[in-house]
Design a protein around this motif. Sequence first.
Motif, mmCIF file in Angstrom:
data_model
loop_
_atom_site.group_PDB
_atom_site.id
_atom_site.type_symbol
_atom_site.label_atom_id
_atom_site.label_comp_id
_atom_site.label_asym_id
_atom_site.label_seq_id
_atom_site.Cartn_x
_atom_site.Cartn_y
_atom_site.Cartn_z
ATOM 1 N N ARG A 165 1.973 6.358 -7.033
ATOM 2 C CA ARG A 165 0.744 7.177 -7.189
ATOM 3 C C ARG A 165 2.130 8.825 -7.587
ATOM 4 N N ASP A 166 1.801 9.118 -6.206
ATOM 5 C CA ASP A 166 1.783 10.658 -5.582
ATOM 6 C C ASP A 166 3.477 11.443 -6.525
ATOM 7 N N HIS A 201 -0.756 10.820 -9.417
ATOM 8 C CA HIS A 201 -2.313 10.691 -9.691
ATOM 9 C C HIS A 201 -2.564 10.517 -8.053
ATOM 10 N N ALA A 202 -3.543 10.780 -7.925
ATOM 11 C CA ALA A 202 -4.247 10.680 -7.145
ATOM 12 C C ALA A 202 -4.639 9.045 -6.036
ATOM 13 N N ILE A 235 2.256 1.105 -3.527
ATOM 14 C CA ILE A 235 1.634 2.099 -4.750
ATOM 15 C C ILE A 235 1.801 3.616 -4.305
ATOM 16 N N ALA A 236 1.102 3.713 -3.162
ATOM 17 C CA ALA A 236 0.572 5.568 -3.004
ATOM 18 C C ALA A 236 2.099 6.505 -3.274
ATOM 19 N N GLY A 237 2.794 5.315 -2.618
ATOM 20 C CA GLY A 237 4.100 6.136 -3.628
ATOM 21 C C GLY A 237 4.302 6.771 -4.375
ATOM 22 N N GLY A 287 0.275 -1.432 -0.172
ATOM 23 C CA GLY A 287 -0.001 0.316 -0.214
ATOM 24 C C GLY A 287 0.407 1.710 0.087
ATOM 25 N N GLU A 288 1.564 1.371 0.687
ATOM 26 C CA GLU A 288 3.333 2.745 0.724
ATOM 27 C C GLU A 288 3.562 2.752 -0.303
#
Length: 78
Positions: A72-73, A77-78, A68-70, A65-66
């Motif tokens: 995307r950032d 992408h949000a 993927i979020a990183g 999760g971290e």
Amino acid sequence: MDLLRSRSCRRTIQMPGQMDGMGLAHAVHDRWPTIEIIVVSGQLNLSDLDLPPRSRFFSKPLNAGELIAGMRDMIGHA
């Protein structure tokens, strides 16, 4: 080159050969400054000062999760 098409580079810090992952990260940034770089290590903790611009550090074991979020950032992408 796949690196230019992907707009990102993901490598671990400890690699065999003369250039380690940090050397590769800096070489990639010097050659292609718009590429986003993800640096990964299970043994080292790096500060932002050790990384080239447009880079992120993730420690192993990776949290999906971290990561993927990183990513995307990094690509906007949000």
